[in-house]
Design a protein around this motif. Structure first.
Motif, PDB file in Angstrom:
ATOM      1  N   LYS A 260      14.339 -19.872   6.175  1.00  0.00           N
ATOM      2  CA  LYS A 260      12.904 -20.097   6.147  1.00  0.00           C
ATOM      3  C   LYS A 260      12.090 -19.240   7.060  1.00  0.00           C
ATOM      4  O   LYS A 260      11.304 -18.601   6.773  1.00  0.00           O
ATOM      5  N   GLN A 261      12.749 -18.952   8.390  1.00  0.00           N
ATOM      6  CA  GLN A 261      12.143 -18.148   9.184  1.00  0.00           C
ATOM      7  C   GLN A 261      12.255 -16.727   8.725  1.00  0.00           C
ATOM      8  O   GLN A 261      11.300 -15.815   9.131  1.00  0.00           O
ATOM      9  N   ILE A 262      13.304 -16.376   8.182  1.00  0.00           N
ATOM     10  CA  ILE A 262      13.408 -14.967   7.709  1.00  0.00           C
ATOM     11  C   ILE A 262      12.408 -14.591   6.501  1.00  0.00           C
ATOM     12  O   ILE A 262      11.723 -13.437   6.586  1.00  0.00           O
ATOM     13  N   ARG A 263      12.209 -15.636   5.750  1.00  0.00           N
ATOM     14  CA  ARG A 263      11.128 -15.527   4.630  1.00  0.00           C
ATOM     15  C   ARG A 263      10.071 -15.117   5.165  1.00  0.00           C
ATOM     16  O   ARG A 263       9.245 -14.381   4.835  1.00  0.00           O
ATOM     17  N   ALA A 264       9.456 -16.322   6.542  1.00  0.00           N
ATOM     18  CA  ALA A 264       8.240 -15.995   6.771  1.00  0.00           C
ATOM     19  C   ALA A 264       8.056 -14.629   7.429  1.00  0.00           C
ATOM     20  O   ALA A 264       7.060 -13.826   7.478  1.00  0.00           O
ATOM     21  N   THR A 265       9.151 -14.157   8.299  1.00  0.00           N
ATOM     22  CA  THR A 265       9.207 -12.662   9.033  1.00  0.00           C
ATOM     23  C   THR A 265       8.914 -11.524   7.630  1.00  0.00           C
ATOM     24  O   THR A 265       8.013 -10.977   7.952  1.00  0.00           O
ATOM     25  N   LYS A 266       9.541 -11.992   6.536  1.00  0.00           N
ATOM     26  CA  LYS A 266       9.382 -10.864   5.616  1.00  0.00           C
ATOM     27  C   LYS A 266       8.194 -10.617   4.986  1.00  0.00           C
ATOM     28  O   LYS A 266       7.589  -9.669   4.759  1.00  0.00           O
ATOM     29  N   ASN A 267       7.466 -11.808   4.839  1.00  0.00           N
ATOM     30  CA  ASN A 267       6.078 -11.643   4.165  1.00  0.00           C
ATOM     31  C   ASN A 267       5.166 -11.225   5.271  1.00  0.00           C
ATOM     32  O   ASN A 267       4.491 -10.120   5.017  1.00  0.00           O
ATOM     33  N   ARG A 268       5.426 -11.454   6.492  1.00  0.00           N
ATOM     34  CA  ARG A 268       4.445 -10.659   7.750  1.00  0.00           C
ATOM     35  C   ARG A 268       4.817  -9.312   7.748  1.00  0.00           C
ATOM     36  O   ARG A 268       3.673  -8.538   7.879  1.00  0.00           O
ATOM     37  N   VAL A 269       6.035  -8.938   7.689  1.00  0.00           N
ATOM     38  CA  VAL A 269       6.369  -7.490   7.698  1.00  0.00           C
ATOM     39  C   VAL A 269       5.819  -6.607   6.410  1.00  0.00           C
ATOM     40  O   VAL A 269       5.164  -5.606   6.576  1.00  0.00           O
ATOM     41  N   PHE A 270       6.067  -7.207   5.371  1.00  0.00           N
ATOM     42  CA  PHE A 270       5.594  -6.664   4.141  1.00  0.00           C
ATOM     43  C   PHE A 270       3.942  -6.441   4.063  1.00  0.00           C
ATOM     44  O   PHE A 270       3.534  -5.458   3.767  1.00  0.00           O
ATOM     45  N   GLU A 271       3.234  -7.571   4.601  1.00  0.00           N
ATOM     46  CA  GLU A 271       1.764  -7.386   4.645  1.00  0.00           C
ATOM     47  C   GLU A 271       1.543  -6.254   5.589  1.00  0.00           C
ATOM     48  O   GLU A 271       0.313  -5.615   5.466  1.00  0.00           O
ATOM     49  N   ALA A 272       2.186  -6.175   6.640  1.00  0.00           N
ATOM     50  CA  ALA A 272       1.935  -5.224   7.543  1.00  0.00           C
ATOM     51  C   ALA A 272       2.179  -3.832   7.218  1.00  0.00           C
ATOM     52  O   ALA A 272       1.679  -2.696   7.687  1.00  0.00           O
ATOM     53  N   CYS A 273       3.008  -3.457   6.120  1.00  0.00           N
ATOM     54  CA  CYS A 273       3.481  -2.248   5.619  1.00  0.00           C
ATOM     55  C   CYS A 273       2.626  -1.673   4.405  1.00  0.00           C
ATOM     56  O   CYS A 273       2.620  -0.596   4.164  1.00  0.00           O
ATOM     57  N   ILE A 274       1.769  -2.619   3.911  1.00  0.00           N
ATOM     58  CA  ILE A 274       0.992  -2.016   2.960  1.00  0.00           C
ATOM     59  C   ILE A 274      -0.599  -1.999   3.102  1.00  0.00           C
ATOM     60  O   ILE A 274      -1.200  -3.063   4.209  1.00  0.00           O
ATOM     61  N   THR A 275      -1.495  -1.290   2.543  1.00  0.00           N
ATOM     62  CA  THR A 275      -2.758  -1.345   2.563  1.00  0.00           C
ATOM     63  C   THR A 275      -3.551  -2.165   1.673  1.00  0.00           C
ATOM     64  O   THR A 275      -2.987  -2.525   0.855  1.00  0.00           O
ATOM     65  N   ASP A 276      -4.882  -2.491   2.020  1.00  0.00           N
ATOM     66  CA  ASP A 276      -5.580  -3.124   0.975  1.00  0.00           C
ATOM     67  C   ASP A 276      -5.527  -2.342  -0.493  1.00  0.00           C
ATOM     68  O   ASP A 276      -5.693  -3.058  -1.259  1.00  0.00           O
ATOM     69  N   ARG A 277      -5.361  -1.094  -0.410  1.00  0.00           N
ATOM     70  CA  ARG A 277      -5.419  -0.650  -1.665  1.00  0.00           C
ATOM     71  C   ARG A 277      -4.267  -0.761  -2.433  1.00  0.00           C
ATOM     72  O   ARG A 277      -4.489  -1.022  -3.710  1.00  0.00           O
ATOM     73  N   ALA A 278      -3.123  -0.871  -1.742  1.00  0.00           N
ATOM     74  CA  ALA A 278      -2.037  -1.419  -2.436  1.00  0.00           C
ATOM     75  C   ALA A 278      -1.948  -2.842  -3.002  1.00  0.00           C
ATOM     76  O   ALA A 278      -1.543  -3.045  -3.824  1.00  0.00           O
ATOM     77  N   ARG A 279      -2.793  -3.789  -1.875  1.00  0.00           N
ATOM     78  CA  ARG A 279      -2.911  -5.074  -2.621  1.00  0.00           C
ATOM     79  C   ARG A 279      -3.762  -5.200  -3.673  1.00  0.00           C
ATOM     80  O   ARG A 279      -3.305  -6.108  -4.485  1.00  0.00           O
TER      81      ARG A 279
END
Lengths: 226, 213
Positions: A199-218
């Motif tokens: 569960k911790q890894i999952r939360a980290t993954k989401n945080r990393v992914f969000e940090a890696c993309i821009t609003d335009r990608a979203r």
């Protein structure tokens, strides 16, 4: 999951059979290593594992001693279903194999972002925040791949992060991949600790992914951050 | 477009840095360099891990050949599953399974080829037809899709390497059909059939309608 000790063939066969109701398709995996000892004729050693899968090939289980791997291909049902599946399969594994010391637990998340574009030039900075920087005088890139490795101190894991351009399976698109591999050596051995770590890894993954993309990608997709 | 894969460090069958048995033949520095270089590779997903067959395709049991072909194209479909309607995908797999029924398989035929199927997926995701085509396989394993409107028929063969071959048959009352054919890159398929009114073939409203010429 990687275990400290190898798993003998009889146990491997037993555990593969135990997974048959859940993953009906079975394939043998073969790999050949060449054993070279000075003064002795090289001999081939065949390693055998199993690849089990659901009929639609979205649920895949790899039994490759000393590792157990579970894979979910698209369409993704979300974290809850995936976690339930993990708990189920972990139970089947333990029942067949018994306790084995776990030396690594890792989770890999491969996200492809498809961007409508017919241009051969990559405009990665519009969509991603992880990409190589090259001197402007060299002109625009058409391909790239970068990798970073960094510790995630708060959960005691290491992250290997790949960002690259990949061939798009869609016409008129450019595709980028954000590939995260988050793992922990010497992980917890009991179920509660394992589940908590995942569960911790999952939360980290989401945080990393969000940090890696821009609003335009979203804007391009509804992220399945289950 | 997010996915999860339980993934310990890559199993050796995916390509170790230096084969373990050879490590002793190299210096510690060489092994370390090899490890670091291997670490920089963007490793394939373990889900794509398959064994190279030990036997030539024509020596493998029929069930194995058909299963391997189906598995390969279903994994290809997973790459674009986020762009496909779930029901559409489910029915597509049903059609593929039916086409590869071992009990009805013709000896000498080739199962679906992944390159042809990749062309098919690109075309379908580009055209996005409302109507599902009937599917077939060529003798050489190319996917063939057909749309029928009244007596009119559009048949597309999806060739490897992003090429398509198409044939149209348009009927006039009491006459032999007019036939038109073309072969183009899949990226120009839509353009190629536009003069023949794409909606006549792909739209739900056109089903059973006469083609207005």
């Amino acid at each position: 999951m990687r275990f400290a000790a190898a798993i003998d063939t009889a146990t491997l066969d037993k555990v593969s059979s135990a997974f048959k109701p859940l993953y009906p398709r079975e394939e043998l995996l073969r790999g050949v290593q060449f054993q070279m000892n000075l003064g002795v004729t090289p001999s081939a050693v065949e390693q055998i594992g199993y690849r089990r899968s659901s009929p639609d090939q979205t649920h895949i289980l790899l039994l490759i001693p000393p590792s157990l791997l579970m894979s979910q291909l698209a369409p993704y049902p979300g974290w809850d279903q995936f976690f339930t599946r993990f708990c189920r399969d972990w139970g089947v594994w333990k029942k067949s194999v018994g306790y084995r010391k776990i030396i690594r637990i890792g989770v890999r998340y491969i996200n492809r972002i498809d961007i409508p574009s017919s241009e051969p030039v990559v405009y990665e900075e519009q969509f991603l925040s992880v990409y190589p920087q090259i001197p402007e005088v060299l002109g625009p890139m058409t391909q790239y791949a970068v990798q970073a490795q960094l510790p995630i101190v708060d959960i005691g894991c290491n992250l290997t992060l790949n960002s690259s351009v990949v061939p798009s399976p869609l016409l008129g698109h450019r595709s980028f991949v954000i590939d995260q591999d988050i793992g922990k050596d010497n992980p917890p051995q009991n179920d509660d600790g394992i589940y908590q770590l995942l569960k911790q890894i999952r939360a980290t993954k989401n945080r990393v992914f969000e940090a890696c993309i821009t609003d335009r990608a979203r804007e391009l997709f509804e992220p399945c951050l289950g | 477009m997010s996915g999860v894969v339980f993934h310990p460090q890559m199993p050796t069958v995916l390509g170790p840095t230096v084969p373990p048995r050879l490590e002793e033949a190299f210096s510690a520095e060489t092994n370390e360099i090899a490890r670091l270089v291997a670490g920089l590779r963007n490793q394939p997903s373990p889900a794509s891990l398959r064994s190279e067959p030990r036997l030539a395709p024509d020596e493998q049991p029929l069930e194995t050949r058909l299963f391997d072909a189906l598995a390969a194209v279903k994994i290809l479909t997973a790459q674009v599953a986020m762009h496909l309607d779930g029901e559409w995908r489910r029915k597509l797999f049903g059609q593929l399974d039916s086409l590869h029924d071992p009990e009805e398989w013709e000896a000498g035929d080739e199962p679906v080829g992944p390159s042809s199927f990749a062309t098919f997926l690109k075309a379908i995701l580009s055209i996005r037809p409302e109507r599902r085509p009937g599917l077939g396989l060529s003798h050489t394993g190319n996917i063939i899709a057909a749309w029928t409107t009244g007596r009119d028929r559009l048949t597309i063969e999806f060739l490897p390497n992003d090429r398509v071959r198409w044939v149209l048959a348009l009927y006039h009352d009491g006459e032999e059909p007019d036939r038109f054919a073309g072969q183009t890159p899949v990226s120009r398929l839509a353009e190629g059939i536009t003069p023949y009114h794409s909606e006549h073939w792909f739209s739900h409203e056109s089903k059973g309608d006469e083609f207005t010429r």
